[in-house]
Design a protein around this motif. Structure first.
Motif, PDB file in Angstrom:
ATOM      1  N   GLN A 102      41.218  19.689  22.117  1.00 48.60           N
ATOM      2  CA  GLN A 102      41.453  19.662  20.981  1.00 48.60           C
ATOM      3  C   GLN A 102      42.386  21.661  21.502  1.00 48.60           C
ATOM      4  O   GLN A 102      41.943  22.757  22.267  1.00 48.60           O
ATOM      5  CB  GLN A 102      40.813  20.551  20.197  1.00 48.60           C
ATOM      6  CG  GLN A 102      40.385  19.396  19.416  1.00 48.60           C
ATOM      7  CD  GLN A 102      39.752  19.623  17.903  1.00 48.60           C
ATOM      8  OE1 GLN A 102      38.262  20.324  17.988  1.00 48.60           O
ATOM      9  NE2 GLN A 102      40.122  19.755  16.752  1.00 48.60           N
ATOM     10  N   ARG A 103      43.953  21.902  21.509  1.00 55.84           N
ATOM     11  CA  ARG A 103      44.294  23.200  21.383  1.00 55.84           C
ATOM     12  C   ARG A 103      44.466  23.769  20.398  1.00 55.84           C
ATOM     13  O   ARG A 103      45.218  24.902  20.264  1.00 55.84           O
ATOM     14  CB  ARG A 103      45.400  22.231  21.794  1.00 55.84           C
ATOM     15  CG  ARG A 103      45.823  21.936  23.111  1.00 55.84           C
ATOM     16  CD  ARG A 103      45.568  22.450  24.778  1.00 55.84           C
ATOM     17  NE  ARG A 103      45.811  21.982  25.313  1.00 55.84           N
ATOM     18  CZ  ARG A 103      46.366  22.115  26.491  1.00 55.84           C
ATOM     19  NH1 ARG A 103      47.828  23.368  26.428  1.00 55.84           N
ATOM     20  NH2 ARG A 103      46.564  21.722  27.736  1.00 55.84           N
ATOM     21  N   GLN A 104      44.269  23.144  19.166  1.00 60.22           N
ATOM     22  CA  GLN A 104      44.374  24.128  18.026  1.00 60.22           C
ATOM     23  C   GLN A 104      43.383  23.642  16.995  1.00 60.22           C
ATOM     24  O   GLN A 104      42.897  22.426  17.028  1.00 60.22           O
ATOM     25  CB  GLN A 104      45.445  23.597  17.185  1.00 60.22           C
ATOM     26  CG  GLN A 104      46.007  24.770  16.129  1.00 60.22           C
ATOM     27  CD  GLN A 104      47.120  24.712  15.768  1.00 60.22           C
ATOM     28  OE1 GLN A 104      47.464  23.875  14.876  1.00 60.22           O
ATOM     29  NE2 GLN A 104      48.212  26.113  15.178  1.00 60.22           N
ATOM     30  N   VAL A 105      42.273  24.797  16.384  1.00 58.01           N
ATOM     31  CA  VAL A 105      40.984  24.196  16.343  1.00 58.01           C
ATOM     32  C   VAL A 105      41.051  25.501  14.861  1.00 58.01           C
ATOM     33  O   VAL A 105      41.731  26.092  14.923  1.00 58.01           O
ATOM     34  CB  VAL A 105      40.126  24.772  16.946  1.00 58.01           C
ATOM     35  CG1 VAL A 105      38.076  24.050  16.049  1.00 58.01           C
ATOM     36  CG2 VAL A 105      40.114  24.030  17.878  1.00 58.01           C
ATOM     37  N   THR A 106      41.082  24.347  13.597  1.00 63.96           N
ATOM     38  CA  THR A 106      40.368  25.421  12.205  1.00 63.96           C
ATOM     39  C   THR A 106      39.553  26.095  12.556  1.00 63.96           C
ATOM     40  O   THR A 106      38.357  25.223  12.042  1.00 63.96           O
ATOM     41  CB  THR A 106      40.895  24.875  11.189  1.00 63.96           C
ATOM     42  OG1 THR A 106      42.260  23.836  11.261  1.00 63.96           O
ATOM     43  CG2 THR A 106      40.896  25.088   9.603  1.00 63.96           C
ATOM     44  N   VAL A 107      38.757  26.941  11.549  1.00 61.31           N
ATOM     45  CA  VAL A 107      37.624  27.441  11.841  1.00 61.31           C
ATOM     46  C   VAL A 107      37.302  28.156  10.086  1.00 61.31           C
ATOM     47  O   VAL A 107      38.434  28.909   9.448  1.00 61.31           O
ATOM     48  CB  VAL A 107      37.142  28.249  12.198  1.00 61.31           C
ATOM     49  CG1 VAL A 107      37.334  27.838  14.044  1.00 61.31           C
ATOM     50  CG2 VAL A 107      38.638  29.403  12.709  1.00 61.31           C
ATOM     51  N   HIS A 163      42.415  23.752  35.963  1.00 61.59           N
ATOM     52  CA  HIS A 163      43.270  24.261  35.282  1.00 61.59           C
ATOM     53  C   HIS A 163      43.304  25.117  34.243  1.00 61.59           C
ATOM     54  O   HIS A 163      41.763  25.190  33.796  1.00 61.59           O
ATOM     55  CB  HIS A 163      44.204  23.042  33.922  1.00 61.59           C
ATOM     56  CG  HIS A 163      45.501  23.219  33.993  1.00 61.59           C
ATOM     57  ND1 HIS A 163      46.142  23.701  34.408  1.00 61.59           N
ATOM     58  CD2 HIS A 163      45.338  23.052  32.370  1.00 61.59           C
ATOM     59  CE1 HIS A 163      47.500  23.372  33.274  1.00 61.59           C
ATOM     60  NE2 HIS A 163      46.378  23.414  32.348  1.00 61.59           N
ATOM     61  N   THR A 164      44.099  26.770  33.845  1.00 58.15           N
ATOM     62  CA  THR A 164      44.217  27.381  32.830  1.00 58.15           C
ATOM     63  C   THR A 164      44.768  26.890  31.674  1.00 58.15           C
ATOM     64  O   THR A 164      45.613  26.491  32.079  1.00 58.15           O
ATOM     65  CB  THR A 164      44.224  28.780  33.611  1.00 58.15           C
ATOM     66  OG1 THR A 164      42.955  29.048  34.556  1.00 58.15           O
ATOM     67  CG2 THR A 164      43.594  29.463  32.513  1.00 58.15           C
ATOM     68  N   PHE A 165      44.042  26.658  30.445  1.00 57.42           N
ATOM     69  CA  PHE A 165      45.349  27.045  29.050  1.00 57.42           C
ATOM     70  C   PHE A 165      44.724  27.965  28.197  1.00 57.42           C
ATOM     71  O   PHE A 165      43.779  28.166  28.295  1.00 57.42           O
ATOM     72  CB  PHE A 165      44.873  24.605  29.183  1.00 57.42           C
ATOM     73  CG  PHE A 165      44.025  24.459  28.324  1.00 57.42           C
ATOM     74  CD1 PHE A 165      43.660  24.371  26.685  1.00 57.42           C
ATOM     75  CD2 PHE A 165      42.935  24.575  29.833  1.00 57.42           C
ATOM     76  CE1 PHE A 165      41.817  24.084  26.805  1.00 57.42           C
ATOM     77  CE2 PHE A 165      41.879  23.807  29.248  1.00 57.42           C
ATOM     78  CZ  PHE A 165      41.503  24.135  27.942  1.00 57.42           C
ATOM     79  N   VAL A 166      45.249  27.729  27.021  1.00 59.81           N
ATOM     80  CA  VAL A 166      45.019  28.229  25.832  1.00 59.81           C
ATOM     81  C   VAL A 166      44.637  27.570  24.698  1.00 59.81           C
ATOM     82  O   VAL A 166      45.427  26.922  24.515  1.00 59.81           O
ATOM     83  CB  VAL A 166      45.861  29.315  25.419  1.00 59.81           C
ATOM     84  CG1 VAL A 166      45.923  29.791  24.326  1.00 59.81           C
ATOM     85  CG2 VAL A 166      46.223  30.346  26.972  1.00 59.81           C
ATOM     86  N   VAL A 167      43.753  28.164  24.271  1.00 57.66           N
ATOM     87  CA  VAL A 167      43.011  27.071  22.377  1.00 57.66           C
ATOM     88  C   VAL A 167      43.436  28.342  21.844  1.00 57.66           C
ATOM     89  O   VAL A 167      42.253  29.225  21.362  1.00 57.66           O
ATOM     90  CB  VAL A 167      41.859  26.732  22.886  1.00 57.66           C
ATOM     91  CG1 VAL A 167      41.601  25.889  21.998  1.00 57.66           C
ATOM     92  CG2 VAL A 167      41.842  25.682  23.397  1.00 57.66           C
ATOM     93  N   GLU A 168      44.024  27.881  20.142  1.00 58.00           N
ATOM     94  CA  GLU A 168      44.427  28.395  20.174  1.00 58.00           C
ATOM     95  C   GLU A 168      43.843  28.681  18.276  1.00 58.00           C
ATOM     96  O   GLU A 168      43.359  27.260  17.774  1.00 58.00           O
ATOM     97  CB  GLU A 168      45.800  28.800  18.605  1.00 58.00           C
ATOM     98  CG  GLU A 168      45.889  29.305  17.753  1.00 58.00           C
ATOM     99  CD  GLU A 168      47.867  29.561  17.270  1.00 58.00           C
ATOM    100  OE1 GLU A 168      48.484  29.861  17.269  1.00 58.00           O
ATOM    101  OE2 GLU A 168      48.288  28.397  17.190  1.00 58.00           O
TER     102      GLU A 168
END
Length: 537
Positions: A63-68, A143-148
């Protein structure tokens, strides 16, 4: 062919030997990438890094975008299905929570994770993740990536009940102590704040003889009672009342009430032991002084420096009561001190001494002088003022008094050194400013009528009692070590071992004070000049 041999046929040791064998230097060969054809060092896939990234996406399924879900009332995050966790911004707890909420990370190796700064009010959390994964032919790709993470406000069940009806509680803990002062509750309040024991409280109310703590869950109330039992001698009983009953599902809803009673004996109280208990304790008494209260009561004989820890079970078995309390302290003037430095206990805090004292109101008026023994030999000097109990002239009613002959009872029991005059001079010069302040619980006051009745019956103003409690903290380093004190903005920089120039009034060292950075939603400040908000100091 003729051969000449020198020295009987041996070789010349000075002659240079054969040159060492030089191995050929190994070189790493290069191969062509099977897709783009550039020179690369050999690897199991025979592909360059760029071609590997185009052929294989190791972040697939993550998942690249998660709702908390976040409860703005109590500051907690929802850990599905029903658990709510407390975590500060950019903390380790919040980072662990975010990683657990990200689906797909269980199939790869997580190498590194860190927060990317975002505006605190943006409702966005960004985490930079570095992962590794084995691809075909044993090649490892990183690999490096960003999760929002999108933060969505959602009230928890406890805050929902509180917002709908503040009285919607499930369990109530009623803490009481049947004494005529609030010193114990002032200290207990600081212990609760230090250990964050009030975190699950729905509401807190001040009552005439104590405090009421409301909880939305029975287990939270039981946990709070366990905390109280670890810090003060208590006993409790419980009761429940039926709220509703569903006959179809055979379910019951109860409200639980826990009545907690704190021991009546407080610090600096004078206690007379029952004769049987005195025998069991090795003739500790008969009159002893309570010098410390934790989950046990420390009883000390000032004449012999003997002491004994009485646990909660023993205390409630004997139902000890105070013969005299701190409201009955009398000022004495020290005339002469004879200290025996060989008899010292508790790391030098108690030293045996023979003291000659006179009542402050009689000093210079008559010749009434008292000779007594005390544990304050390391503090007293001739001319000092000391607080103690005038047992000889007190009107005492206790059935245990008849068990002992009069010569075993002390006429005067000294409790602690007095700095009343020095404090008054300091306050006239500096005002009421201190170099420390305390946090306070945000508790609802009781009804106006009850509060007025209490003010009429109570001779001591609560603000004055709070001032006396803070004076006691300055004098007692053992009490300060158990709670948190915070720096106050007094407009001056106190020294580490600062004392007044004209007197020796104890002062809290700067090294014992904490920086007041942020506050929780249910604490307030006391003892300082400023009044911080919920968001910060």
């Amino acid at each position: 062919m003729e051969h000449s041999h020198a020295g009987g046929g041996g070789t010349d040791p000075s002659a240079p030997g054969p040159a060492p064998r030089q191995w050929p230097q190994q070189t790493i060969g290069h191969v062509l990438c099977c897709l783009c054809g550039i020179n690369i060092q050999p690897n199991p896939a025979n592909m360059c890094v760029n071609c590997l990234k185009t052929q294989v996406d190791i972040t697939e399924g993550i998942q690249r975008q998660v709702t908390v879900l976040y409860c703005d009332g109590c500051g907690r995050y929802l850990q599905p299905p029903k658990h709510w966790v407390t975590a500060a911004l950019e903390s380790k707890e919040l980072l662990t929570f975010c990683i657990k909420r990200t689906k797909g990370l269980n199939r790869i190796k997580l190498v590194d994770a860190s927060f990317i700064w975002t505006e605190p009010h943006s409702k966005r959390l960004k985490v930079k993740l570095t992962i590794q994964k084995d691809i075909f032919n044993g090649a490892i790709l990183q690999h490096t990536f960003v999760v929002e993470y999108v933060v969505t406000n959602h009230m928890c069940d406890v805050c929902t009940k509180q917002a709908a009806n503040p009285n919607q509680w499930v369990a109530s803990v009623q803490v009481r102590q049947k004494v005529d002062h609030k010193r114990t509750f002032f200290f207990l309040e600081q212990l609760i704040i230090k250990h964050d024991a009030q975190a699950n409280c729905v509401n807190i109310k001040n009552s005439n003889a104590g405090m009421d703590f409301m909880f939305g869950n029975r287990s939270h109330a039981i946990k709070f009672i366990d905390f109280l039992q670890n810090v003060v001698p208590t006993k409790h009983r419980s009761d429940k009342s039926l709220v509703s009953h569903d006959t179809k599902n055979n379910t019951y809803n109860y409200k639980y009430t826990f009545a907690v009673e704190i021991a009546l004996v407080c610090k600096d109280d004078l206690v007379i032991l029952p004769k049987k208990l005195n025998t069991q304790l090795g003739n500790l008494g008969p009159i002893v002084l309570c010098t410390r209260v934790t989950n046990c009561v420390l009883l000390t004989n000032p004449q012999t420096l003997q002491d004994h820890y009485l646990d909660a079970e023993q205390y409630w078995r004997w139902q000890l009561k105070s013969l005299m309390n701190s409201r009955q302290l009398t000022e004495f003037v020290v005339l002469d001190v004879d200290v025996d430095w060989r008899r010292t206990t508790h790391g030098g805090r108690c030293t045996y001494a023979d003291v000659m004292v006179a009542r402050a109101k009689d000093y210079g008026v008559n010749d009434n002088v008292f000779h007594t023994r005390t544990h304050l030999g390391n503090l007293l000097q001739p001319g000092d003022t000391v607080l103690g109990y005038d047992v000889l002239n007190a009107n005492l009613v206790d059935p245990n008094l008849d068990s002992y002959p009069p010569h075993l009872l002390m006429d005067v029991v000294l409790v602690r050194k007095s700095y009343t005059e020095q404090r008054q001079r300091r306050r006239q010069r500096r005002g009421k400013r201190r170099n420390f302040k305390l946090r306070r619980l945000e508790a609802e006051e009781e009804e106006e009528v009850v509060r007025k009745n209490r003010s009429r019956n109570n001779e001591v103003d609560p603000e004055k009692e709070m001032e006396e409690f803070m004076d006691e903290l300055e004098e007692d380093s053992d009490m300060r070590s158990r709670i948190n004190l915070y720096k106050a903005a007094t407009g001056q920089t106190p020294s580490v071992t600062e004392t007044d120039e004209e007197d020796e009034v104890p002062k809290v060292p700067l090294e014992e004070l904490l920086d007041d950075m942020t506050l929780g939603a249910d604490v307030d400040m006391a003892g300082g000049d400023e009044r911080p908000t919920r968001d910060g100091a």
